[in-house]
Each structure stands twice: as C-alpha cells, then as structure tokens.
Write a protein that holds these residues in place. Structure first.
Motif, PDB file in Angstrom:
ATOM      1  N   LEU A 231      85.164  64.940 -25.402  1.00 33.31           N
ATOM      2  CA  LEU A 231      85.880  65.958 -26.177  1.00 33.31           C
ATOM      3  C   LEU A 231      87.165  65.389 -26.782  1.00 33.31           C
ATOM      4  N   MET A 232      87.860  64.548 -26.022  1.00 35.77           N
ATOM      5  CA  MET A 232      89.077  63.917 -26.534  1.00 35.77           C
ATOM      6  C   MET A 232      88.741  63.027 -27.739  1.00 35.77           C
ATOM      7  N   THR A 233      87.650  62.305 -27.653  1.00 36.28           N
ATOM      8  CA  THR A 233      87.221  61.442 -28.757  1.00 36.28           C
ATOM      9  C   THR A 233      86.884  62.263 -29.994  1.00 36.28           C
ATOM     10  N   GLU A 234      86.193  63.383 -29.806  1.00 37.98           N
ATOM     11  CA  GLU A 234      85.886  64.256 -30.947  1.00 37.98           C
ATOM     12  C   GLU A 234      87.161  64.704 -31.634  1.00 37.98           C
ATOM     13  N   HIS A 235      88.189  64.984 -30.855  1.00 34.87           N
ATOM     14  CA  HIS A 235      89.471  65.423 -31.419  1.00 34.87           C
ATOM     15  C   HIS A 235      90.154  64.276 -32.163  1.00 34.87           C
ATOM     16  N   LEU A 236      90.255  63.124 -31.520  1.00 41.50           N
ATOM     17  CA  LEU A 236      90.996  62.007 -32.097  1.00 41.50           C
ATOM     18  C   LEU A 236      90.260  61.305 -33.237  1.00 41.50           C
ATOM     19  N   MET A 237      88.993  61.062 -33.041  1.00 42.92           N
ATOM     20  CA  MET A 237      88.243  60.247 -34.000  1.00 42.92           C
ATOM     21  C   MET A 237      87.546  61.066 -35.086  1.00 42.92           C
ATOM     22  N   GLN A 238      87.182  62.293 -34.759  1.00 45.42           N
ATOM     23  CA  GLN A 238      86.440  63.097 -35.724  1.00 45.42           C
ATOM     24  C   GLN A 238      87.274  64.237 -36.295  1.00 45.42           C
ATOM     25  N   GLY A 239      88.510  64.352 -35.843  1.00 47.82           N
ATOM     26  CA  GLY A 239      89.408  65.355 -36.390  1.00 47.82           C
ATOM     27  C   GLY A 239      89.110  66.781 -35.964  1.00 47.82           C
ATOM     28  N   ARG A 240      88.404  66.953 -34.883  1.00 45.83           N
ATOM     29  CA  ARG A 240      88.111  68.305 -34.404  1.00 45.83           C
ATOM     30  C   ARG A 240      89.407  68.987 -33.974  1.00 45.83           C
ATOM     31  N   ALA A 241      89.561  70.251 -34.299  1.00 45.46           N
ATOM     32  CA  ALA A 241      90.796  71.000 -34.032  1.00 45.46           C
ATOM     33  C   ALA A 241      91.119  71.035 -32.543  1.00 45.46           C
TER      34      ALA A 241
END
Length: 113
Positions: free
Chosen positions: A79-89
C-alpha cells in the motif's frame, strides 16, 4: 469458537478448582515466555484530519500493538508503494491500512474489538 478453543474450554470445565488455577497459571507463564501481550485490546488513536501514510502506519501500529507486524509487512509495504510510486491518494491508502489492521486483528483475536 475454534475446535481447539472448544476442546480447551471443555477440559477446563471438567477440572476441579485447584487444577483450574494451576492451568491458568501455566497458561500465563507460557504467554509471558512467548512475548505475546496479555492485553490484546486495541487502543484506538484518533485519526487526524491531515495525516501522512507513514504517520498512519505508526498510529495503527500503536493502536494494534498486539499484532505481529511481520505478518502485515507485505501488505503494508504494498500500500505504501502504491502511494509513493503510483500516486495513490494518502486518504485512500490510509482507509485501506485501517481495514488491513482491523482484519488482521479479527483473524487473530476474533471480534473482541
């Protein structure tokens, strides 16, 4: 109730009082030796209006202090990667993190929350 839980309760109920006390003392000894916290009640910390994903993980780790973090590391880091790398809110990721911690708590300790 799990099969082992029911079996243990059944045996416990068949014991005389003195043996029940001995069994409880031994169980407390085993729990203390295994570093499993006796208090498994979540200590909810209110979610601030503005919170980073890292701060949310720290807050949830403190709220669910009894969970083995190694068992949720993969999902948390995903989930942290989705936020940092994919720009997820952040708010969306934090919502999922809260559900992740609740789910793991329920799996390990039931619905005692």
């Amino acid at each position: 109730m799990a099969k082992d839980d029911a079996r243990l309760v059944q045996m416990f109920n068949r014991l005389p009082t003195a043996e029940r006390e001995t069994l409880l003392a031994f169980a407390e000894f085993l729990v203390a030796r295994s570093d499993v916290p006796l208090d498994v009640t979540p200590k909810p910390i209110e979610r601030p209006a503005q919170e980073s994903v890292v701060a949310a993980i720290k807050r949830l780790s403190a709220s669910y202090h009894m969970l083995d973090r190694s068992k949720i590391l993969h999902e948390t880091s995903g989930l942290m990667t989705e936020h940092l790398m994919q720009g997820r809110a952040a708010a969306e990721v934090i919502d999922e993190l809260e559900e992740l911690f609740r789910r793991h708590y329920r799996q390990q300790f039931g619905d005692a929350e």
